[in-house]
Design a protein around this motif. Structure first.
Motif, mmCIF file in Angstrom:
data_model
loop_
_atom_site.group_PDB
_atom_site.id
_atom_site.type_symbol
_atom_site.label_atom_id
_atom_site.label_comp_id
_atom_site.label_asym_id
_atom_site.label_seq_id
_atom_site.Cartn_x
_atom_site.Cartn_y
_atom_site.Cartn_z
ATOM 1 N N UNK A 147 0.854 -1.184 0.000
ATOM 2 C CA UNK A 147 0.000 0.000 0.000
ATOM 3 C C UNK A 147 0.890 1.234 0.000
ATOM 4 N N UNK A 148 0.617 2.194 -0.851
ATOM 5 C CA UNK A 148 1.401 3.426 -0.871
ATOM 6 C C UNK A 148 0.748 4.440 0.075
ATOM 7 N N UNK A 149 0.959 4.243 1.363
ATOM 8 C CA UNK A 149 0.423 5.161 2.379
ATOM 9 C C UNK A 149 -1.061 5.401 2.191
ATOM 10 N N UNK A 150 -1.450 6.697 2.189
ATOM 11 C CA UNK A 150 -2.885 7.005 2.017
ATOM 12 C C UNK A 150 -3.163 7.547 0.616
ATOM 13 N N UNK A 151 -2.356 7.109 -0.365
ATOM 14 C CA UNK A 151 -2.544 7.539 -1.756
ATOM 15 C C UNK A 151 -3.686 6.777 -2.448
ATOM 16 N N UNK A 152 -4.259 5.791 -1.758
ATOM 17 C CA UNK A 152 -5.282 4.918 -2.346
ATOM 18 C C UNK A 152 -4.757 4.129 -3.552
ATOM 19 N N UNK A 153 -3.461 3.839 -3.504
ATOM 20 C CA UNK A 153 -2.856 3.076 -4.599
ATOM 21 C C UNK A 153 -2.045 1.912 -4.036
ATOM 22 N N UNK A 154 -1.910 0.887 -4.884
ATOM 23 C CA UNK A 154 -1.087 -0.269 -4.533
ATOM 24 C C UNK A 154 0.074 -0.341 -5.506
ATOM 25 N N UNK A 155 1.202 -0.796 -5.004
ATOM 26 C CA UNK A 155 2.362 -0.995 -5.871
ATOM 27 C C UNK A 155 2.715 -2.473 -5.798
ATOM 28 N N UNK A 156 3.009 -3.095 -6.932
ATOM 29 C CA UNK A 156 3.391 -4.512 -6.884
ATOM 30 C C UNK A 156 4.638 -4.760 -7.719
ATOM 31 N N UNK A 157 5.391 -5.778 -7.311
ATOM 32 C CA UNK A 157 6.532 -6.212 -8.117
ATOM 33 C C UNK A 157 6.276 -7.660 -8.507
ATOM 34 N N UNK A 158 6.803 -8.060 -9.661
ATOM 35 C CA UNK A 158 6.573 -9.426 -10.116
ATOM 36 C C UNK A 158 7.326 -9.671 -11.406
ATOM 37 N N UNK A 159 6.809 -10.596 -12.207
ATOM 38 C CA UNK A 159 7.469 -10.901 -13.485
ATOM 39 C C UNK A 159 6.437 -10.898 -14.607
#
Length: 323
Positions: free
Chosen positions: A230-242
């Motif tokens: 969760x990116x703090x209270x930005x209402x966004x998610x960040x993900x890493x993967x392939x």
């Protein structure tokens, strides 16, 4: 026709990383050789904790931040697990309490004395027995004191209340049984009202932990997710993967709509896992590659393009964990 310059002003344009000099490092720490995909270290304002290599059981070191330099080979450890330690996390409300989870299917809570450790700590303050298989992840609730979430290879997330008097707890307050495979990553939003998980079935889920319901679920064909944040209270998610071509990839999502990522970017063809770490005070995001020596950092902004690449720290020595 108005002309827009390509650069944008940023107070972080010249952020660069630099390795500390030898006397400011922690030397001779026997870091674990376990290949589990975790941070293997945790840090708070008082201590640095590192999971160590240890025969017949699991242990970790707790070193006061100020005590740099060469570590005594007989330096006391925190050892009480019967299997390898897989994750350690400091209590956000108490700098002298740390939780650890292990392949022995238990979670243990430890009190760390505020003076130098004189001998091994073998007796935990509390022991949580609920998982049927090894426990790979733990996460403290960010706003509720003494609430701990643990996730195991039995596909369950258990919620524990540590405010009870018992030293051994076998009944969690709640079990979130919404996953059909191993949970690879857990992250809370700022006030702890939402929990995001990345699962081995390639789905990202946003869960209401109080109700135990899945509010959002998304899997995107071209992004195999490993870690979510969760990116703090930005209402966004960040993900890493392939990606489908096995390139390492990062993606940004709107927490209320996981059907398509807001942004998807291939980074490189290395095989190590990418760990994201977000600093909500400066809105800076660090992406750390396991097994390689680089740390990329970005600035997160509320409007497009959301993710602005700043710089990259490079080192010749591969990294094993991050805190």
């Amino acid at each position: 026709m108005s002309w827009h310059p390509q650069y944008r002003s940023s107070k972080f344009r010249h952020v660069y990383g630099k390795a500390a000099s030898k006397d400011k490092c922690y030397d001779c720490v026997p870091i674990t050789r376990n290949v589990h995909d975790n941070h293997f270290c945790a840090v708070n304002p008082s201590f640095i904790a590192v999971v160590t290599e240890c025969a017949g059981g699991g242990a970790f070191l707790v070193i006061p931040i100020k005590q740099t330099g060469k570590l005594d080979p007989h330096y006391p450890k925190v050892c009480g697990h019967k299997g390898s330690v897989l994750d350690i996390k400091w209590n956000p409300f108490n700098d002298f309490v740390i939780a650890s989870c292990s392949e022995d299917a238990t979670v243990k809570i430890w009190d760390i004395p505020n003076q130098l450790l004189k001998r091994n700590i073998t007796t935990p303050k509390k022991e949580l027995l609920g998982h049927a298989r090894r426990v790979g992840l733990i996460e403290w609730h960010p706003t509720a004191h003494n609430i701990l979430f643990s996730s195991g290879y039995d596909y369950k997330i258990m919620i524990w209340n540590l405010d009870v008097k018992d030293t051994v707890l076998s009944k969690p307050v709640k079990i979130l049984d919404t996953h059909e495979d191993v949970v690879l990553s857990m992250s809370f939003n700022t006030d702890g009202s939402l929990l995001a998980t990345a699962c081995r079935d390639r789905k990202i889920r946003v869960i209401d932990p109080r109700a135990g319901t899945v509010l959002q679920e998304g899997s995107y064909k071209s992004h195999r997710v490993n870690k979510v944040l969760f990116l703090g209270n930005m209402k966004k998610l960040f993900s890493t993967g392939t990606s489908c071509w096995n390139n390492r990839q990062i993606a940004l999502w709107d927490q209320n709509d996981l059907s398509v990522p807001l942004l998807e970017e291939d980074l490189d063809g290395s095989s190590g896992l990418l760990f994201p770490v977000y600093d909500s005070d400066t809105h800076m995001l660090y992406v750390v590659g396991k097994g390689d020596g680089n740390i990329r950092y970005y600035e997160i902004s509320p409007e497009k393009p959301y993710l602005n690449y700043l710089m990259e720290y490079r080192s010749h020595s591969p990294q094993k964990g991050i805190g």
